[in-house]
Design an enzyme around this catalytic site. Structure first.
Site, PDB file in Angstrom:
ATOM      1  N   GLY A 251     -26.175 -59.988  26.496  1.00  0.00           N
ATOM      2  CA  GLY A 251     -25.073 -60.958  26.344  1.00  0.00           C
ATOM      3  C   GLY A 251     -23.942 -60.785  26.975  1.00  0.00           C
ATOM      4  O   GLY A 251     -23.241 -61.559  27.654  1.00  0.00           O
ATOM      5  N   ASP A 252     -23.489 -59.609  27.149  1.00  0.00           N
ATOM      6  CA  ASP A 252     -22.336 -59.293  27.881  1.00  0.00           C
ATOM      7  C   ASP A 252     -22.505 -59.270  29.553  1.00  0.00           C
ATOM      8  O   ASP A 252     -21.661 -59.769  29.938  1.00  0.00           O
ATOM      9  CB  ASP A 252     -21.884 -57.677  27.788  1.00  0.00           C
ATOM     10  CG  ASP A 252     -21.984 -57.358  26.198  1.00  0.00           C
ATOM     11  OD1 ASP A 252     -21.225 -58.299  25.177  1.00  0.00           O
ATOM     12  OD2 ASP A 252     -22.198 -56.312  25.717  1.00  0.00           O
TER      13      ASP A 252
END
Length: 302
Positions: A251-252
Site C-alpha cells: 500500500g505504501d
C-alpha cells in the site's frame, strides 16, 4: 521536495518459517531485515523510482541508528529527530504456509520537545513541496497530530498525502488533503458497509470527497484499485497478474507510485493511477520494495 513523515519507524524482520509450530523451536527458511514504517517505505520506493525525498520522524537507540544507516544506503535523505529514551521498534513478520503473522514493537519515549523539533522541520516546507504522512500514531504522541500538522501548513501551497485509518483519516478531511489512500476495508469501516468490488467503492469514495478530500485512491489487494479524482474522473483497474510474495509495504508503494507518476506526467491522473497500481503490485511480488524496472515491466503488461 517530497517529504515523508513516519512517527514510529522500525526494522522489519521478515522471516519464512515452514510449518510454524507454537511452543517449539522453529528455524527460518529465509529472512530479510529492512527499514520499515509506512513513510519509510514510501521514501525508499520514491528513491527507487528516481525521486529525491527527505524522510522525517523519530528514531532512538541502536535500532534507530540502523534504520538511518540502511535508509542512507538506499539514497534516501534521513532527517529524523533523535529521541533520548527507548529504542525504535523491531517488527517481526512471520510467513508460514501462506499465512502472515506480525508481532510489532512499541517504539521510543517521544517527548514534547521532540514533537516541537519535528514541527520546526515541517515549518521549512514551501509552496510546491509534497508531504506524505502515514501510519499509526504512538500513544506518547497527541492523538490529533495529523490535524495539527495540516493546520500548521494550511495555506502554504504544500500538497499533503494522508495514508491512515478511521479517525486519523476522517479528521483531516476538512483540511482538504491532496490525496488519501484507504483500502476497501478501511473505507467500509468508516461508513459501516462491506465493499468487495471496485464498482461498490466509487460512491463511498465520493463521500470522502464531499467531506474535503481532493483525490481518493482505494487499494483493494487482488481486486485492484480505484481512483476518484478531483476533476470528476474515475479510474479503476484489476490487479496486475503475479505471485504475491510479501504484502508488507504494498500500500505504501502504491502511494509512492502515484506521487511519482503524478509528478512525472505533470498532473495526469490516469498515468499517476497506473503507476500507483503497478508499483504496489511490484512490491507485493517481491521480498523487497519495488524497483523502477519491476514497475515498468508491469506497466507494459497492464
Amino acid at each position: 521536495m517530497i517529504y515523508t513523515v513516519t512517527f514510529n519507524p522500525c526494522l522489519d524482520y521478515i522471516i519464512q518459517v515452514d510449518g510454524l509450530k507454537l511452543g517449539l523451536v522453529n528455524r527460518t527458511a529465509h529472512e530479510e531485515m529492512l527499514p520499515g514504517g509506512k513513510g519509510v517505505n514510501v521514501s525508499i520506493v520514491l528513491k527507487n523510482l528516481g525521486h529525491e525525498n527527505r524522510a522525517l520522524g523519530f528514531l532512538a537507540g541502536f535500532t534507530g541508528a540502523e534504520i538511518a544507516r540502511r535508509l542512507r544506503e538506499t539514497g534516501v535523505e534521513a532527517d529524523f529527530i533523535e529521541v533520548a529514551e527507548g529504542m525504535s521498534r523491531i517488527n517481526v513478520k512471520i510467513n508460514s504456509d501462506g499465512v502472515e503473522t506480525e508481532v510489532n514493537g512499541m517504539g521510543p519515549a517521544i517527548q514534547p520537545a521532540d514533537v516541537e523539533a519535528l514541527y520546526a522541520k515541517l515549518d521549512e516546507l514551501t509552496a510546491g513541496d509534497t508531504l506524505i504522512i502515514s501510519g499509526s500514531v504512538p500513544s506518547v504522541l497527541p492523538g490529533d497530530i495529523y490535524e495539527r500538522i495540516m493546520a500548521r501548513l494550511e495555506g502554504r501551497g504544500v500538497s499533503i498525502v494522508v495514508d491512515a485509518t478511521r479517525d486519523l483519516l476522517v479528521n483531516v478531511l476538512p483540511y482538504h488533503p491532496f490525496l488519501i489512500k484507504p483500502n476497501n476495508h478501511e473505507l467500509g469501516e468508516i461508513f459501516d458497509v462491506e465493499l468487495r468490488t471496485r464498482e461498490e467503492v466509487v460512491p463511498w469514495a465520493r463521500k470522502l470527497q464531499e467531506r474535503g478530500a481532493r483525490n481518493v485512491l482505494v487499494s483493494m489487494a487482488g481486486e485492484g484499485a480505484v481512483l476518484v479524482a478531483e476533476d470528476g474522473s474515475v479510474h479503476e483497474s484489476p490487479a496486475p497478474r503475479g505471485h504475491v510474495v510479501n504484502s508488507v509495504g504494498a500500500g505504501d508503494s502504491m502511494v509512492a507510485g502515484f506521487v511519482a507518476g503524478y509528478t512525472e506526467s505533470g498532473g495526469d491522473y490516469e498515468q499517476a493511477f497506473r503507476m500507483g497500481v503497478c508499483t504496489g503490485s511490484a512490491s507485493a511480488f517481491s521480498m523487497q520494495l519495488a524497483t523502477r524496472a519491476e514497475v515498468e515491466a508491469l506497466l507494459a503488461a497492464l
